[in-house]
Design an enzyme around this catalytic site. Structure first.
Site, PDB file in Angstrom:
ATOM      1  N   ASP A   1       0.838  -1.200   0.000  1.00 37.26           N
ATOM      2  CA  ASP A   1       0.000   0.000   0.000  1.00 37.26           C
ATOM      3  C   ASP A   1       0.873   1.249   0.000  1.00 37.26           C
ATOM      4  OD1 ASP A   1      -2.090   1.825   0.337  1.00 37.26           O
ATOM      5  OD2 ASP A   1      -3.161   0.532   1.724  1.00 37.26           O
ATOM      6  N   ASP A   2       0.734   2.072  -1.035  1.00 36.99           N
ATOM      7  CA  ASP A   2       1.455   3.348  -1.127  1.00 36.99           C
ATOM      8  C   ASP A   2       2.966   3.168  -1.257  1.00 36.99           C
ATOM      9  OD1 ASP A   2      -1.041   4.458  -0.798  1.00 36.99           O
ATOM     10  OD2 ASP A   2      -0.693   5.183   1.237  1.00 36.99           O
TER      11      ASP A   2
ATOM     12  N   LYS B   1      -6.504  -5.345   3.091  1.00 37.05           N
ATOM     13  CA  LYS B   1      -7.374  -4.225   2.738  1.00 37.05           C
ATOM     14  C   LYS B   1      -8.157  -4.514   1.459  1.00 37.05           C
ATOM     15  CE  LYS B   1      -6.820   0.594   1.231  1.00 37.05           C
ATOM     16  NZ  LYS B   1      -5.871   1.725   1.207  1.00 37.05           N
TER      17      LYS B   1
ATOM     18  N   HIS C   1     -11.614  -2.483   0.572  1.00 37.01           N
ATOM     19  CA  HIS C   1     -12.040  -1.123   0.223  1.00 37.01           C
ATOM     20  C   HIS C   1     -12.775  -1.055  -1.116  1.00 37.01           C
ATOM     21  CE1 HIS C   1     -11.048   3.455   0.034  1.00 37.01           C
ATOM     22  NE2 HIS C   1     -12.155   3.217   0.712  1.00 37.01           N
TER      23      HIS C   1
ATOM     24  N   HIS D   1       0.832   2.356   4.277  1.00 34.22           N
ATOM     25  CA  HIS D   1      -0.210   3.377   4.395  1.00 34.22           C
ATOM     26  C   HIS D   1      -0.187   3.991   5.797  1.00 34.22           C
ATOM     27  CE1 HIS D   1      -4.301   5.069   4.486  1.00 34.22           C
ATOM     28  NE2 HIS D   1      -4.339   4.917   3.171  1.00 34.22           N
TER      29      HIS D   1
ATOM     30  N   ASP E   1      -0.371  -0.126  -5.134  1.00 37.82           N
ATOM     31  CA  ASP E   1      -1.609   0.444  -5.679  1.00 37.82           C
ATOM     32  C   ASP E   1      -1.457   1.867  -6.188  1.00 37.82           C
ATOM     33  OD1 ASP E   1      -1.253   1.484  -3.147  1.00 37.82           O
ATOM     34  OD2 ASP E   1      -3.304   1.161  -2.479  1.00 37.82           O
ATOM     35  N   ASN E   2      -0.428   2.561  -5.780  1.00 40.19           N
ATOM     36  CA  ASN E   2      -0.170   3.935  -6.253  1.00 40.19           C
ATOM     37  C   ASN E   2       1.170   4.377  -5.681  1.00 40.19           C
ATOM     38  OD1 ASN E   2      -2.872   4.432  -4.134  1.00 40.19           O
ATOM     39  ND2 ASN E   2      -0.841   5.050  -3.448  1.00 40.19           N
TER      40      ASN E   2
END
Length: 580
Positions: free
Chosen positions: A34-35, A134, A136, A224, A330-331
């Site tokens: 994540d991130d 996660k 979401h 995250h 994811d980004n």
């Protein structure tokens, strides 16, 4: 006679070909960080210790031109379905979707029921399917992963959550919405997210033996916000970041260039002029941000460590050699900085978090790295999460396992919706309706383009827009670090997006704008309202929730402020009457 029969049998069976045994279908382990920025893994040039992920890169394929969207839920929707986030129904985060977009099929905030997930496709051909982490992508009975193709799940349906406790990290949530196999569930007292998610997945996978293949999706909370990690993982980074974000940014770029994952001849993407200089910070602030990045590094190392336990389990059960591993993000890196705003500070207070330097990483602390460190992590590219520049969208992708080439780099332009197409191809699953493209030729060492020079694809979320076609890209971002102006870049020569070619190559620019408009219309993309900013929308949403939930706090605060003023006014009037 017996010898003659034996000879006859040998002749017969020697002439009749024995049916070739079908190769076992591969297990697939999909790992989503994540991130995580382009250069956050050691294999991409990071100083962070990620030996298990790096080992996959050494025996697999490392992608250098792979992209997600700038925001988590849209990227995850594409990862699960293989179509654009809008077709999947998640064109924006539910928490940042403007009122004007609510009700649109492209912005419903959960996966469209008519679009199958990769788990459903694999489940249909006999795969056992598991997920931890996660989600979401929907929290109703019909939209949780337990209803979208996963046999066993232990998931969080929120933008994030605490890594030590069963508690929300933002006041917009009443609680941390954890679900086990579709039912609300609490967390154990000894919970730490990366450790627990791996424990659950090990339990789900069990001993595969000679049974059906499995698909395991582990969606970590690392890294995250809130950034939190046990001290045993953070201590090795003491002193590593003392020189600040400008130096760190140059180090990451140099390491990426040395490894060949980034072009050493291309200029480094600029650090936004509104970001702070390290030397302008007070000694106290430098200590805080130094500690924050130390914890960030420790959190990612902890994720890698626990991932190694999953790998060890698969080795022990004999499943490792027939497992394909896919690792991505994811980004780009998270730039949120809660203490920089009154609303953010209030959020920390209302959720009971502290942000003290000496306790950062501990239970109850709220760590974050802010935009400057995020810019350093995204190096050598520009900007970060919530922005469609390469720093927000270009992320790592590593694939390893049977049939995958050993230790090569794939430089083809590719997109996160290509992963479901690739999984379907590897597993022999139905792929109709998937718009992403299979990366199998690249995994086998081929150099042909995934998207040819005449092909294009778009991404959009929260008004952050980009369109890719061959070597070119157009991009537009909104405030606070953008101005909603479209720009054109040649990513082959300028992946750092330093030179806008919109005026010098007007025909290319016009063609790509027209193609983006066509893509947007086909995918149900809506124009963002005037003045819209995703973080501002989140704050506005939070303010309404806070007023309803904590009205008594605000009433009490108002009373504390008004009462002394009223008393002073009362005394002054009494004095005037007495004087009269």
């Amino acid at each position: 006679m017996i010898a003659r029969m034996g000879a006859m049998a040998s002749l017969i069976f020697g002439l009749v070909p024995v049916a070739a045994q079908e190769p076992a279908r591969p297990n697939i382990v999909l790992i989503l960080a994540d991130d995580v920025a382009f250069t956050d893994f050691g294999a991409y040039g990071s100083e962070i210790n990620t030996p298990n992920i790096d080992a996959l890169a050494q025996r697999g394929v490392l992608f250098t031109n792979f992209h997600a969207t700038p925001m988590c839920a849209p990227s995850r929707a594409m990862l699960m379905t293989g179509v654009s986030s809008h077709r999947a129904g998640v064109g924006n985060l539910p928490e940042t979707t403007p009122v004007e977009h609510q009700g649109s099929p492209a912005y419903r905030g959960y996966l469209a029921p008519e679009v199958p997930t990769i788990a459903e496709r694999l489940q249909a051909i006999g795969y056992r399917t598991f997920m931890t982490g996660k989600w979401h992508l929907g929290h109703s009975e019909e939209t949780l992963p337990s209803a979208r193709g996963f046999d066993r799940t232990f998931i969080l349906d929120a933008t994030g959550g605490d890594n030590y406790e069963d508690r929300p990290y933002l006041p917009i949530y009443d609680e941390a919405p954890w679900y086990a196999d579709g039912e609300p569930v609490g967390l154990p007292d000894d919970f730490y997210s990366s450790e627990f998610l791996v424990d659950q997945m090990i339990d789900f996978v069990g001993d595969p033996g000679e049974g059906e293949p499995f698909f395991a999706y582990v969606a970590f909370q690392a890294i995250h916000i809130p950034v939190q990690a046990p001290r045993e993982f953070t201590m090795r980074y003491q002193g590593v970041y003392d020189d600040g974000w400008h130096v760190q940014r140059a180090r990451r770029a140099a390491a990426a260039h040395a490894l060949g994952v980034a072009d050493s001849d291309a200029p480094i993407g600029p650090m936004h002029p509104d970001l702070r200089a390290w030397d302008s910070l007070s000694e106290e602030d430098r200590a805080f941000y130094n500690r924050a990045l130390i914890v960030n590094a420790g959190m990612l190392e902890a994720m890698d460590y626990h991932l190694g336990r999953l790998f060890a389990h698969l080795r022990e059960t004999g499943a490792y050699e027939n497992t394909i591993f896919i690792v991505t993000s994811d980004n780009g890196p998270e730039a949120g900085s809660p203490l920089d705003t009154a609303n953010g500070a209030l959020s920390l207070w209302l959720t009971g978090y502290t942000a003290e330097t000496e306790n950062l990483c501990e239970r109850g602390s709220f760590g974050f790295i802010g935009p400057e460190w995020a810019s350093a992590a995204a190096s050598p590219y520009a900007l970060f999460k919530f922005h469609a520049n390469e720093g927000g969208t270009r992320v790592p992708l590593i694939v390893a396992g049977p049939g995958v080439s050993d230790g090569i780099m794939a430089r083809q332009l590719s997109l996160i919706s290509d992963i479901p197409a690739t999984i379907a191809a590897l597993a022999g699953a139905e792929a109709s309706g998937i718009t992403g493209r299979s990366l199998v030729p690249a995994l086998e060492g081929g150099e042909e383009a995934v998207y040819g020079p005449e092909d294009g694809f778009g991404i959009e979320t929260a008004g952050r827009r980009a369109y890719y076609r061959g070597r070119y890209k157009i991009v537009s971002n909104g405030p606070p670090y953008g101005d909603n102006v479209w720009r054109l870049y040649d990513l082959e020569n300028d992946p750092g997006e330093t030179q806008d070619l919109a005026e010098s190559e007007p025909q290319v620019f016009a063609m790509m704008l027209a193609e983006y408009d066509s893509w947007a219309e086909d995918n149900g993309v809506l124009e963002t309202p005037e003045g819209y900013e995703p973080i501002k929308q989140l704050v506005d949403t939070s303010r309404g929730i806070l007023m309803r939930r904590y009205w008594w706090v605000f009433a009490l605060a108002g009373l504390v402020i008004i009462a002394p003023i009223a008393f002073l006014v009362y005394r002054r009037r009494r004095k005037r009457r007495a004087a009269a």
